[in-house]
Design a protein around this motif. Structure first.
Motif, PDB file in Angstrom:
ATOM      1  N   LEU A   1       0.831  -1.213   0.000  1.00 47.66           N
ATOM      2  CA  LEU A   1       0.000   0.000   0.000  1.00 47.66           C
ATOM      3  C   LEU A   1       0.866   1.263   0.000  1.00 47.66           C
ATOM      4  CD1 LEU A   1      -2.834  -0.998   2.512  1.00 47.66           C
ATOM      5  CD2 LEU A   1      -3.028  -0.734   0.029  1.00 47.66           C
ATOM      6  N   ILE A   2       1.884   1.277   0.838  1.00 42.63           N
ATOM      7  CA  ILE A   2       2.759   2.450   0.901  1.00 42.63           C
ATOM      8  C   ILE A   2       3.622   2.541  -0.359  1.00 42.63           C
ATOM      9  CG2 ILE A   2       4.571   3.606   2.196  1.00 42.63           C
ATOM     10  CD1 ILE A   2       1.805   3.571   3.510  1.00 42.63           C
ATOM     11  N   ALA A   3       4.011   1.413  -0.917  1.00 47.83           N
ATOM     12  CA  ALA A   3       4.788   1.423  -2.157  1.00 47.83           C
ATOM     13  C   ALA A   3       3.988   2.058  -3.289  1.00 47.83           C
ATOM     14  CB  ALA A   3       5.200   0.000  -2.532  1.00 47.83           C
ATOM     15  N   ILE A   4       2.688   1.754  -3.343  1.00 49.60           N
ATOM     16  CA  ILE A   4       1.823   2.356  -4.381  1.00 49.60           C
ATOM     17  C   ILE A   4       1.750   3.867  -4.188  1.00 49.60           C
ATOM     18  CG2 ILE A   4      -0.559   2.503  -5.205  1.00 49.60           C
ATOM     19  CD1 ILE A   4      -0.812  -0.507  -4.525  1.00 49.60           C
ATOM     20  N   ILE A   5       1.569   4.291  -2.936  1.00 50.07           N
ATOM     21  CA  ILE A   5       1.506   5.732  -2.647  1.00 50.07           C
ATOM     22  C   ILE A   5       2.837   6.396  -3.003  1.00 50.07           C
ATOM     23  CG2 ILE A   5       1.278   7.438  -0.790  1.00 50.07           C
ATOM     24  CD1 ILE A   5      -0.596   5.402   0.605  1.00 50.07           C
ATOM     25  N   GLY A   6       3.945   5.709  -2.716  1.00 49.77           N
ATOM     26  CA  GLY A   6       5.257   6.248  -3.045  1.00 49.77           C
ATOM     27  C   GLY A   6       5.450   6.439  -4.537  1.00 49.77           C
TER      28      GLY A   6
END
Length: 431
Positions: free
Chosen positions: A375-380
């Protein structure tokens, strides 16, 4: 005696597989931007460029013999999906074309200004194809012949640069934390954590082919070889970062290739250009051979043998040759968003298996950790692509380490804990 020789051969082969185009170009460029924060940057770059790849190999050894065995710790379908993404990144879309582009820009162009990049690409991948088409010879060709020559040339360049630095440390506005973040995230560009979970299978196969079939013998040889590779990488990376930091270049926008050429020529004179040309050719060729072999083996296995290894190696060389002519800097720019997505996922998988795999046997905690990291990788990636507004970026910056592109750390841990609690609750409910 035989075991020590085999460890040296496999360790040198692993070093050469890891040490390719980005590994030679990135450290000096990082050094140029960090001022006197050399040691903290070497440490940060070493975490993603050395320690995590070593842990990647260790995670495969602990899980079995391949990425599939590692993926089975979470879900049987994880390895094929993750492996597909990894192989495209370390294969014909990014890493393999970059090896040929670097060979041309740093090795050939300064010595032969009129050399055609298309001809260079065809020659490079012709050699790669010829040395990869018989997979059983890959490790010995790299470990016994190509790597020793590469190491001697690089150590000569670094030794002269350390004892006769070109200048003082470059001026920089970066803080120590900024330098750490730069070193850590630039380590992504080596692609070595991604490659490690693939290369581990090649190294394990090589160890078994040399007669180390028991789990204990195989693990001992592979881990010792990995440690030798890590030591070689640390020495070379540290030296190259230092050479970049003392390169006496004021223009921080200089290209990576031009910086390396400047360092080589200023350090060793005209002989430096010859040395760096040979080093580039050896570093890039060894990596290209290893990656092309890995691509051929992976996709052949994924197709259940319907696509032959030789056909896939040939296709990989053709696609890579076509993309290589776009140039190093363009390939690196293209690479960052997909790497920013897949790296946190692979790092999370490797770290949590290493840290908790011995005593957390249920799959839910690992699934939770991967969900948090993804999830955080997508936001990044949305942030990198400019698709997040400043307001949303400001909100996400409240997440620990998000502002230095490490925001996935806490969510992955929270996901792991939630998964662990759920698995324990489910176990209690069945009692």
């Amino acid at each position: 005696m035989k075991k020590n020789q085999d460890i040296i051969t496999i360790g040198f082969a692993l070093f050469a597989m890891f040490f390719g185009a980005g590994n030679l170009l990135l450290p000096p460029f990082i050094g140029l931007q960090i001022g006197d924060h050399v040691w903290i940057t070497i440490l940060a770059f070493g975490l993603t460029g050395i320690l995590l790849p070593f842990l990647g190999i260790l995670s495969i050894v602990k899980s079995g013999n391949s990425l599939q065995d590692l993926g089975n710790k979470v879900h049987p379908k994880l390895a094929p999906i993750l492996g597909f993404i990894i192989m495209l990144c370390i294969g014909p879309l990014i890493a393999i074309p970059r090896t040929a582009a670097t060979t041309y820009e740093v090795g050939l162009l300064p010595n032969f200004p009129n050399f055609n990049p298309i001809v260079s690409s065809i020659l490079f991948f012709g050699i790669t194809w010829a040395l990869t088409i018989v997979p059983s010879k890959v490790v010995d060709i790299i470990g016994n012949i190509l790597t020793p020559a590469l190491l001697i040339l690089l150590l000569l360049l670094i030794a002269v640069g350390i004892f006769n630095p070109l200048g003082e440390y470059s001026s920089s506005s970066l803080t120590a934390l900024d330098s750490f973040s730069l070193g850590f995230t630039e380590g992504y560009q080596t692609l070595d954590v991604l490659a490690s979970v693939i290369f581990a299978g090649i190294i394990i196969h090589a160890a078994k082919a040399k007669g180390y079939n028991s789990v204990q013998e195989k693990s001992s040889v592979v881990i010792s070889s990995g440690a030798l590779s890590a030591i070689c990488l640390f020495i070379i990376y540290g030296g190259l970062v230092y050479l970049g930091a003392t390169s006496n270049i004021a223009d921080a926008s200089i290209s990576r290739s031009a910086l390396l050429i400047h360092i080589a020529k200023s350090t060793l004179g005209d002989y430096g250009m010859i040395a760096i040309a040979i080093s580039i050719a050896l570093a890039c060729l060894t990596t290209s051979i290893a990656l092309t072999a890995a691509v051929g083996s992976f996709f052949s296995d994924l197709s259940g043998g319907k696509l032959s290894y030789k056909l896939l190696v040939t296709l990989c060389c053709v696609v890579s040759a076509a993309l290589a002519v776009t140039g190093v800097d363009n390939i690196i720019k293209f690479a960052y968003p997909p790497l920013a997505f897949v790296y946190p996922i692979v790092i999370t998988l490797v770290l949590y298996i290493i840290l908790f795999g011995s005593f957390v046997k249920t799959k839910q905690p690992y699934i939770g950790a991967l969900i948090g990291a993804t999830l955080i990788a997508i936001i990044g990636v949305l942030k990198i692509l400019g698709l997040l507004s400043p307001e949303w970026i400001s909100r996400f910056n409240h997440l620990p380490f998000f502002d230095i592109d490490l925001g996935w750390i806490l969510p992955s841990f929270i996901g792991f804990i939630i998964g662990l609690l759920r698995s324990k609750a489910k176990k209690l409910a069945t009692l």
